[in-house]
Design a protein around this motif. Structure first.
Motif, PDB file in Angstrom:
ATOM      1  N   ARG A   1      47.190  68.671  11.147  1.00 38.17           N
ATOM      2  CA  ARG A   1      46.065  67.897  10.611  1.00 38.17           C
ATOM      3  C   ARG A   1      46.070  66.396  11.222  1.00 38.17           C
ATOM      4  N   ASP A   2      47.240  66.091  11.229  1.00 34.82           N
ATOM      5  CA  ASP A   2      47.287  64.454  11.862  1.00 34.82           C
ATOM      6  C   ASP A   2      47.099  64.411  13.380  1.00 34.82           C
ATOM      7  N   GLN A   3      47.419  65.582  13.990  1.00 40.16           N
ATOM      8  CA  GLN A   3      47.377  65.600  15.486  1.00 40.16           C
ATOM      9  C   GLN A   3      45.703  65.768  15.678  1.00 40.16           C
ATOM     10  N   LEU A   4      45.102  66.661  14.867  1.00 41.47           N
ATOM     11  CA  LEU A   4      43.303  66.754  15.187  1.00 41.47           C
ATOM     12  C   LEU A   4      43.045  65.264  14.913  1.00 41.47           C
ATOM     13  N   ILE A   5      43.330  64.720  13.592  1.00 38.34           N
ATOM     14  CA  ILE A   5      42.795  63.263  13.387  1.00 38.34           C
ATOM     15  C   ILE A   5      43.186  62.309  14.344  1.00 38.34           C
ATOM     16  N   ALA A   6      44.184  62.412  15.041  1.00 35.98           N
ATOM     17  CA  ALA A   6      44.666  61.377  16.196  1.00 35.98           C
ATOM     18  C   ALA A   6      43.574  61.759  17.417  1.00 35.98           C
ATOM     19  N   GLY A   7      43.334  62.957  17.642  1.00 33.18           N
ATOM     20  CA  GLY A   7      42.445  63.362  18.675  1.00 33.18           C
ATOM     21  C   GLY A   7      40.799  62.863  18.325  1.00 33.18           C
ATOM     22  N   LEU A   8      40.330  63.062  17.228  1.00 32.85           N
ATOM     23  CA  LEU A   8      39.032  62.490  16.742  1.00 32.85           C
ATOM     24  C   LEU A   8      39.389  61.093  16.800  1.00 32.85           C
ATOM     25  N   ARG A   9      39.967  60.479  16.535  1.00 34.08           N
ATOM     26  CA  ARG A   9      40.091  58.916  16.633  1.00 34.08           C
ATOM     27  C   ARG A   9      40.019  58.570  18.161  1.00 34.08           C
ATOM     28  N   ALA A  10      40.546  59.436  18.792  1.00 31.11           N
ATOM     29  CA  ALA A  10      40.360  58.767  20.344  1.00 31.11           C
ATOM     30  C   ALA A  10      38.960  59.035  21.148  1.00 31.11           C
ATOM     31  N   LEU A  11      38.150  59.675  20.406  1.00 29.14           N
ATOM     32  CA  LEU A  11      36.775  59.734  20.604  1.00 29.14           C
ATOM     33  C   LEU A  11      35.959  58.534  20.530  1.00 29.14           C
ATOM     34  N   ALA A  12      36.450  57.721  19.663  1.00 30.61           N
ATOM     35  CA  ALA A  12      35.788  56.457  19.272  1.00 30.61           C
ATOM     36  C   ALA A  12      35.479  55.696  20.622  1.00 30.61           C
ATOM     37  N   LYS A  13      36.240  55.804  21.668  1.00 25.51           N
ATOM     38  CA  LYS A  13      36.360  55.309  22.946  1.00 25.51           C
ATOM     39  C   LYS A  13      34.824  55.589  23.878  1.00 25.51           C
ATOM     40  N   ILE A  14      34.214  56.633  23.555  1.00 27.12           N
ATOM     41  CA  ILE A  14      33.020  56.947  23.883  1.00 27.12           C
ATOM     42  C   ILE A  14      31.966  56.185  23.463  1.00 27.12           C
ATOM     43  N   GLN A  15      31.381  55.081  24.663  1.00 25.35           N
ATOM     44  CA  GLN A  15      30.458  54.139  24.172  1.00 25.35           C
ATOM     45  C   GLN A  15      29.187  54.560  23.443  1.00 25.35           C
ATOM     46  N   VAL A  16      28.802  55.896  23.682  1.00 22.62           N
ATOM     47  CA  VAL A  16      27.416  56.135  23.131  1.00 22.62           C
ATOM     48  C   VAL A  16      27.422  56.525  21.797  1.00 22.62           C
ATOM     49  N   ILE A  17      28.704  56.531  21.218  1.00 18.44           N
ATOM     50  CA  ILE A  17      28.761  56.763  19.661  1.00 18.44           C
ATOM     51  C   ILE A  17      28.634  55.355  19.242  1.00 18.44           C
ATOM     52  N   ARG A  18      27.607  55.568  17.900  1.00 12.78           N
ATOM     53  CA  ARG A  18      27.291  54.237  17.205  1.00 12.78           C
ATOM     54  C   ARG A  18      28.271  54.107  16.166  1.00 12.78           C
ATOM     55  N   SER A  19      28.615  55.375  15.398  1.00  9.21           N
ATOM     56  CA  SER A  19      29.282  55.055  14.068  1.00  9.21           C
ATOM     57  C   SER A  19      30.293  56.551  14.345  1.00  9.21           C
ATOM     58  N   LEU A  20      31.705  56.254  13.771  1.00  8.61           N
ATOM     59  CA  LEU A  20      32.604  57.512  13.664  1.00  8.61           C
ATOM     60  C   LEU A  20      33.194  57.280  12.367  1.00  8.61           C
ATOM     61  N   GLN A  21      33.023  58.500  11.752  1.00 11.76           N
ATOM     62  CA  GLN A  21      33.796  58.515  10.434  1.00 11.76           C
ATOM     63  C   GLN A  21      34.734  60.072  10.471  1.00 11.76           C
ATOM     64  N   ILE A  22      35.782  59.860  10.017  1.00 15.21           N
ATOM     65  CA  ILE A  22      36.682  61.049  10.006  1.00 15.21           C
ATOM     66  C   ILE A  22      37.401  61.131   8.322  1.00 15.21           C
ATOM     67  N   GLY A  23      37.359  62.537   8.086  1.00 21.67           N
ATOM     68  CA  GLY A  23      37.913  62.543   6.775  1.00 21.67           C
ATOM     69  C   GLY A  23      38.418  63.847   6.373  1.00 21.67           C
ATOM     70  N   VAL A  24      38.968  64.089   5.074  1.00 24.15           N
ATOM     71  CA  VAL A  24      39.341  65.254   4.548  1.00 24.15           C
ATOM     72  C   VAL A  24      38.624  65.733   3.178  1.00 24.15           C
ATOM     73  N   PRO A  25      38.840  66.872   2.851  1.00 31.74           N
ATOM     74  CA  PRO A  25      37.788  67.025   1.615  1.00 31.74           C
ATOM     75  C   PRO A  25      38.323  66.056   0.537  1.00 31.74           C
TER      76      PRO A  25
END
Length: 133
Positions: A51-75
């Motif tokens: 889970r932590d590895q997936l979340i870290a990978g998702l956080r790295a996506l924030a570097k993509i400039q066309v993303i206006r907002s990024l939220q990551i979560g669990v149930p």
């Protein structure tokens, strides 16, 4: 006043045309955004490390400039109801300005790297893309 079949068919046709027109105008409406919501089910659901590895990978996506907002979560620990599906392990929600930006994100090397490095972690992914109106 009696209603005949021709009047009903005509009204249905006009209503359908109005719905199509509304959808088309929403797609071109100023300020309309693309919301990209992705749900991940891990191959090893109890693994905090995965889970932590997936979340870290998702956080790295924030570097993509066309993303206006990024939220990551669990149930969330909200009330259990028939309409709530809390079976996923991790979710991410992104906002883009338009469909073209969402496509740029899909093809971006950082996103492709995320898939290559984290794809082995999940057994199932479901995506919901929405146009705001």
């Amino acid at each position: 006043m009696p209603v005949n079949r021709r009047d009903v068919v005509g009204a249905v046709a006009l209503g359908g045309a109005a719905m199509i027109s509304d959808a088309a105008s929403a797609a071109s409406a100023p300020g309309a955004k693309i919301v990209h919501h992705v749900f991940f089910w891990l191959k090893r659901p109890g693994s905090g490390q995965d889970r932590d590895q997936l979340i870290a990978g998702l956080r790295a996506l924030a570097k993509i400039q066309v993303i206006r907002s990024l939220q990551i979560g669990v149930p969330a620990s909200t009330e259990q109801r028939d309409v709530v599906d809390a079976s996923f392990d991790v979710s991410e929600l992104m906002v883009f300005d338009n469909v073209a930006d969402q496509k740029l994100y899909q093809d971006h090397p950082i996103h492709q790297d995320f898939i290559a490095k984290c794809g082995h972690l999940w057994r199932k992914v479901i995506v919901y893309d929405m146009l705001t109106i």
